[in-house]
Design an enzyme around this catalytic site. Structure first.
Site, PDB file in Angstrom:
ATOM      1  N   THR A 270       0.830  -1.202   0.000  1.00  0.00           N
ATOM      2  CA  THR A 270       0.000   0.000   0.000  1.00  0.00           C
ATOM      3  C   THR A 270       0.868   1.257   0.000  1.00  0.00           C
ATOM      4  O   THR A 270       0.560   2.237  -0.695  1.00  0.00           O
ATOM      5  CB  THR A 270      -0.876   0.016   1.276  1.00  0.00           C
ATOM      6  OG1 THR A 270      -1.555  -1.234   1.352  1.00  0.00           O
ATOM      7  CG2 THR A 270      -1.870   1.145   1.246  1.00  0.00           C
ATOM      8  N   ASP A 298       2.161  -8.070  10.706  1.00  0.00           N
ATOM      9  CA  ASP A 298       3.448  -8.771  10.729  1.00  0.00           C
ATOM     10  C   ASP A 298       4.563  -7.918  11.352  1.00  0.00           C
ATOM     11  O   ASP A 298       5.636  -8.426  11.628  1.00  0.00           O
ATOM     12  CB  ASP A 298       3.885  -9.166   9.310  1.00  0.00           C
ATOM     13  CG  ASP A 298       2.964 -10.199   8.683  1.00  0.00           C
ATOM     14  OD1 ASP A 298       2.095 -10.711   9.390  1.00  0.00           O
ATOM     15  OD2 ASP A 298       3.128 -10.473   7.480  1.00  0.00           O
ATOM     16  N   ARG A 343       4.648 -13.314   7.220  1.00  0.00           N
ATOM     17  CA  ARG A 343       5.001 -13.726   5.855  1.00  0.00           C
ATOM     18  C   ARG A 343       6.523 -13.863   5.703  1.00  0.00           C
ATOM     19  O   ARG A 343       7.014 -14.887   5.278  1.00  0.00           O
ATOM     20  CB  ARG A 343       4.474 -12.665   4.896  1.00  0.00           C
ATOM     21  CG  ARG A 343       4.543 -13.017   3.451  1.00  0.00           C
ATOM     22  CD  ARG A 343       4.125 -11.817   2.630  1.00  0.00           C
ATOM     23  NE  ARG A 343       2.695 -11.595   2.644  1.00  0.00           N
ATOM     24  CZ  ARG A 343       1.837 -12.219   1.861  1.00  0.00           C
ATOM     25  NH1 ARG A 343       2.274 -13.119   1.015  1.00  0.00           N
ATOM     26  NH2 ARG A 343       0.550 -11.965   1.922  1.00  0.00           N
ATOM     27  N   ARG A 452      -6.500 -11.690  13.325  1.00  0.00           N
ATOM     28  CA  ARG A 452      -6.498 -10.471  12.521  1.00  0.00           C
ATOM     29  C   ARG A 452      -7.796  -9.668  12.644  1.00  0.00           C
ATOM     30  O   ARG A 452      -7.809  -8.465  12.417  1.00  0.00           O
ATOM     31  CB  ARG A 452      -6.302 -10.866  11.056  1.00  0.00           C
ATOM     32  CG  ARG A 452      -5.228 -10.103  10.397  1.00  0.00           C
ATOM     33  CD  ARG A 452      -4.879 -10.617   9.047  1.00  0.00           C
ATOM     34  NE  ARG A 452      -5.976 -10.855   8.138  1.00  0.00           N
ATOM     35  CZ  ARG A 452      -5.807 -10.998   6.828  1.00  0.00           C
ATOM     36  NH1 ARG A 452      -4.625 -10.898   6.305  1.00  0.00           N
ATOM     37  NH2 ARG A 452      -6.817 -11.251   6.039  1.00  0.00           N
TER      38      ARG A 452
HETATM   39  N1  LIG Z   1       4.716  -1.712  -5.827  1.00  0.00           N
HETATM   40  C1  LIG Z   1       3.453  -1.294  -5.787  1.00  0.00           C
HETATM   41  N2  LIG Z   1       3.076  -0.165  -6.433  1.00  0.00           N
HETATM   42  C2  LIG Z   1       1.800   0.264  -6.390  1.00  0.00           C
HETATM   43  N3  LIG Z   1       0.814  -0.365  -5.717  1.00  0.00           N
HETATM   44  C3  LIG Z   1       1.123  -1.491  -5.068  1.00  0.00           C
HETATM   45  C4  LIG Z   1       2.447  -2.018  -5.068  1.00  0.00           C
HETATM   46  N4  LIG Z   1       2.442  -3.155  -4.326  1.00  0.00           N
HETATM   47  C5  LIG Z   1       1.172  -3.336  -3.899  1.00  0.00           C
HETATM   48  N5  LIG Z   1       0.388  -2.336  -4.337  1.00  0.00           N
HETATM   49  C6  LIG Z   1      -1.042  -2.184  -4.070  1.00  0.00           C
HETATM   50  O1  LIG Z   1      -1.217  -1.954  -2.677  1.00  0.00           O
HETATM   51  C7  LIG Z   1      -2.359  -2.636  -2.187  1.00  0.00           C
HETATM   52  C8  LIG Z   1      -2.034  -3.449  -0.966  1.00  0.00           C
HETATM   53  O2  LIG Z   1      -0.891  -4.281  -1.199  1.00  0.00           O
HETATM   54  P1  LIG Z   1      -0.700  -5.658  -0.421  1.00  0.00           P
HETATM   55  O3  LIG Z   1       0.655  -6.158  -0.723  1.00  0.00           O
HETATM   56  O4  LIG Z   1      -1.849  -6.548  -0.699  1.00  0.00           O
HETATM   57  O5  LIG Z   1      -0.873  -5.282   1.114  1.00  0.00           O
HETATM   58  P2  LIG Z   1       0.019  -4.455   2.123  1.00  0.00           P
HETATM   59  O6  LIG Z   1      -0.131  -3.027   1.796  1.00  0.00           O
HETATM   60  O7  LIG Z   1      -0.555  -4.799   3.435  1.00  0.00           O
HETATM   61  O8  LIG Z   1       1.423  -4.933   1.930  1.00  0.00           O
HETATM   62  C9  LIG Z   1      -2.913  -3.455  -3.328  1.00  0.00           C
HETATM   63  O9  LIG Z   1      -4.077  -2.819  -3.807  1.00  0.00           O
HETATM   64  C10 LIG Z   1      -1.798  -3.469  -4.348  1.00  0.00           C
HETATM   65  O10 LIG Z   1      -2.289  -3.469  -5.666  1.00  0.00           O
HETATM   66  O1  LIG Z   2      -5.261 -14.207   3.304  1.00  0.00           O
HETATM   67  P1  LIG Z   2      -4.882 -12.796   3.065  1.00  0.00           P
HETATM   68  O2  LIG Z   2      -5.971 -11.841   3.328  1.00  0.00           O
HETATM   69  O3  LIG Z   2      -4.246 -12.573   1.741  1.00  0.00           O
HETATM   70  O4  LIG Z   2      -3.789 -12.430   4.149  1.00  0.00           O
HETATM   71  C1  LIG Z   2      -2.692 -13.230   4.461  1.00  0.00           C
HETATM   72  C2  LIG Z   2      -1.519 -12.389   4.791  1.00  0.00           C
HETATM   73  O5  LIG Z   2      -1.835 -11.237   5.510  1.00  0.00           O
HETATM   74  C3  LIG Z   2      -0.883 -11.001   6.522  1.00  0.00           C
HETATM   75  O6  LIG Z   2      -1.496 -11.211   7.747  1.00  0.00           O
HETATM   76  C4  LIG Z   2      -0.370  -9.588   6.538  1.00  0.00           C
HETATM   77  O7  LIG Z   2      -0.277  -9.114   5.267  1.00  0.00           O
HETATM   78  P2  LIG Z   2      -0.413  -7.561   4.936  1.00  0.00           P
HETATM   79  O8  LIG Z   2       0.500  -6.830   5.896  1.00  0.00           O
HETATM   80  O9  LIG Z   2       0.033  -7.473   3.529  1.00  0.00           O
HETATM   81  O10 LIG Z   2      -1.829  -7.154   5.140  1.00  0.00           O
HETATM   82  C5  LIG Z   2       0.212 -12.026   6.295  1.00  0.00           C
HETATM   83  O11 LIG Z   2       0.795 -12.468   7.482  1.00  0.00           O
HETATM   84  C6  LIG Z   2      -0.531 -13.117   5.598  1.00  0.00           C
HETATM   85  O12 LIG Z   2       0.305 -13.849   4.776  1.00  0.00           O
END
Ligand SMILES: Nc1ncnc2c1ncn2[C@@H]1O[C@H](COP(=O)(O)OP(=O)(O)O)[C@@H](O)[C@H]1O
Ligand SMILES: O=P(O)(O)OC[C@H]1O[C@](O)(COP(=O)(O)O)[C@@H](O)[C@@H]1O
Ligand SMILES: [Mg+2]
Length: 526
Positions: A270, A298, A343, A452
């Site tokens: 995000t 996490d 993760r 969660r």
């Molecule tokens: N490198 C990136 N550039 C732009 N948007 C991204 C990128 N990586 C993830 N996103 C967007 O951010 C949102 C959340 O990412 P996600 O990896 O699922 O969760 P988190 O923010 O908890 O790590 C998603 O809608 C995804 O498409």
């Molecule tokens: O099943 P989902 O919703 O994809 O989430 C699983 C993942 O979300 C987490 O709880 C946290 O992920 P984010 O920080 O990206 O929200 C990880 O530990 C886990 O792998």
């Protein structure tokens, strides 16, 4: 204690810039650029990694490093782009307790005797331990002698001058990624604080970034009345999602809707999105403040003491461990196995193991282990069953992935879908004792989504409150592309790229992991 980028080596902090260099002995090369303090935009532009070595024989290396650090952690500001933008006195003053009037004809309320503002030059010390040697447990050093180098980051909080007139603001809040306890607390505080500044136009974007473009998803008007009690339940009032539209589509949508403040609650993905949105807004010369609040159960965001929801997760995880303990100790040769989130970082597993004091074996992604063999987990389990009659294992979901079949599958956000290490260990334990011809009664608990989805505990409630309020102060102060975090118990703003360079990991040589090993009594499984 986080470990450093594997590419760089555990005792060295990765700095950035060019024109002088650090030689590390670890075989990596870093460059520094000597600059006079220029406007933030210019300073950031010149702060880049390059390929030369820091020369520690240069008597100036430390000053250069500190200058570069200042440069890297300078906060992007609207005036970097809008040079003529003039601030106005803040409308945030707690002496003004009556509702802010519709008209600001008589100017904005202020109270000269009120010392509640943060000076833009206030700083928070990032690292507080002075390691005298690179061999001190968990030491993070810049040079081979582990020289003390002060590293300061910007203090968060309300400024005396602001860069938005509240009546011109349309603020949007968005929650992305997976759930995390405290999301509603942060949403609530952002709304309440915006209203105190005098903002009337506040909306929530439903279901993460996709809420900007998916037909049928309508923005949700938010007021103090709407959010008053939302922190009493878990989840997100706005909903969350992974994946979604491109940055260009998101910014198109923001332009159409007239959003000029965007509060982004999410993890590293995000935040990467938030930086891209911020950059795109700058490219289009849109006067928009994009401010993040790190959300990750996490706890894998760099440089912060912890992220919100983490304490709550640990507390809840401890309950699962306690159940596993009772099951294991009530069974004949019982084995309790709990899989927790994490993760790439094992913070929840480590902290829950430490807090419960009931775990015999804690497995995390950062510490490799064998399941089989003379030093493997199964052999130790056999020993524990002989000695104690029962055993409890706590495993982080990202642990031991090397032992599982790779699927190459990814989720909608591009995150790797992990193999189920909990189920794998459960099967291996059963198989092992069956082959040995000895009983083992395995009880497997996977409390992931239960953890969660719960509401934030008291300490996370406070953390969410402070972070939410500071996010609003940061936006009104004219910063954009920043995020907010707790740093040595104080609150600071960070340029987003600095906190998402790589996931924050447990340093297997840190005191905390050593404490965990002391507590469980487990050997090395290698
Ligand atoms: N490198 C990136 N550039 C732009 N948007 C991204 C990128 N990586 C993830 N996103 C967007 O951010 C949102 C959340 O990412 P996600 O990896 O699922 O969760 P988190 O923010 O908890 O790590 C998603 O809608 C995804 O498409
Ligand atoms: O099943 P989902 O919703 O994809 O989430 C699983 C993942 O979300 C987490 O709880 C946290 O992920 P984010 O920080 O990206 O929200 C990880 O530990 C886990 O792998
Ligand atoms: Mg993530």
């Amino acid at each position: 204690m986080e470990s450093l980028s594997p590419a760089i080596g555990r005792n060295f902090t990765p700095p950035a810039a060019k024109s002088f260099s650090i030689s590390t002995g670890g075989g990596f090369r870093l460059n520094f650029l000597r600059t006079n303090l220029a406007p933030a935009s210019r300073r950031r532009r010149v702060s880049v990694y390059a390929e030369a070595q820091i020369d520690f024989s240069d008597p100036e290396w430390k000053n250069k490093y500190q200058e570069d650090f200042e440069l890297r952690f300078s906060l992007p500001h609207l005036t970097d782009i809008f040079k003529d933008l003039k601030p106005i006195p803040s409308t945030f003053c707690l002496k003004m307790r009556t509702p802010v009037s519709e008209e600001f004809a008589g100017g904005y309320p202020s109270d000269e005797k009120w010392h509640g503002y943060i000076n833009n030059n206030d700083r928070v010390l990032l690292k507080v331990i002075r390691y005298s040697s690179p061999t001190s447990a968990g030491a993070q050093c810049i040079d081979p002698d582990c020289t003390w180098v002060e590293q300061w980051v910007h203090r968060a909080g309300p400024r005396e001058n602001i860069y938005f007139r509240p009546e011109d603001v349309k603020a949007a809040i968005i929650t992305c990624g997976g759930l995390c306890p405290g999301l509603n607390d942060v949403i609530r505080q952002i709304v309440i604080t915006l209203e105190i500044y005098g903002v009337k136009n506040i909306v929530g974007i439903p279901f993460g970034y996709r809420g900007f473009t998916d037909r049928g998803l309508k923005e949700m008007p938010l007021t103090r009345k709407v959010v008053q009690n939302i922190h009493l339940s878990g989840g997100s009032l706005l909903g969350v999602s992974r994946g979604g539209p491109s940055v260009r589509e998101i910014v198109d949508s923001m332009e159409e809707r007239g959003i000029n403040m965007l509060f982004v609650l999410g993890g590293n993905g995000t935040h990467a999105g938030a930086v891209a949105i911020h950059d795109e807004c700058r490219k289009r010369r849109m006067k928009v403040a994009v401010v993040g609040v790190p959300k990750t159960i996490d706890n894998d965001i760099l440089l912060m003491d912890k992220t919100f929801g983490f304490d709550t997760a640990v507390e809840e995880a401890q309950r699962a461990i306690n159940s596993a303990y009772i099951e294991a100790h009530s069974a004949y040769r019982g084995v309790g196995l709990v899989k927790l989130m994490g993760r790439s970082s094992g913070f929840i597993a480590m902290h829950a193991s430490l807090s419960s004091g009931q775990v015999d074996i804690c497995l995390i992604p950062e510490a490799p282990f064998h399941i089989h063999g003379p030093h493997g987990v199964l052999r130790h389990l056999e020993y524990l069953l002989e000695k104690k009659g029962a055993a409890v294992l706590c495993v982080a979901e990202g642990a031991g992935q090397i032992l599982l079949q790779k699927t190459n599958a990814t989720d909608a956000s591009g995150n790797t879908v992990l193999g189920d290490i909990g189920v794998h260990i459960q099967q291996e334990v059963k198989k092992y004792f069956k082959e040995l011809g000895k009983p083992a009664d395995v009880k497997y608990i996977d409390p992931t989504y239960m953890i969660r989805a719960i509401r934030a505990n008291a300490s996370d409630g406070i953390l969410c409150t402070v972070l939410g309020q500071n996010a609003v102060h940061g936006a009104f102060a004219g910063f954009s592309g920043i995020t907010v975090g707790i740093c040595n118990t104080h609150y600071a703003y960070f340029p987003i790229p600095e906190v998402i360079k790589y996931p924050r990991l447990i340093d297997p040589n840190s005191r905390m992991w050593h404490r965990c090993l002391t507590s469980t009594g487990q050997p090395d499984f290698i």
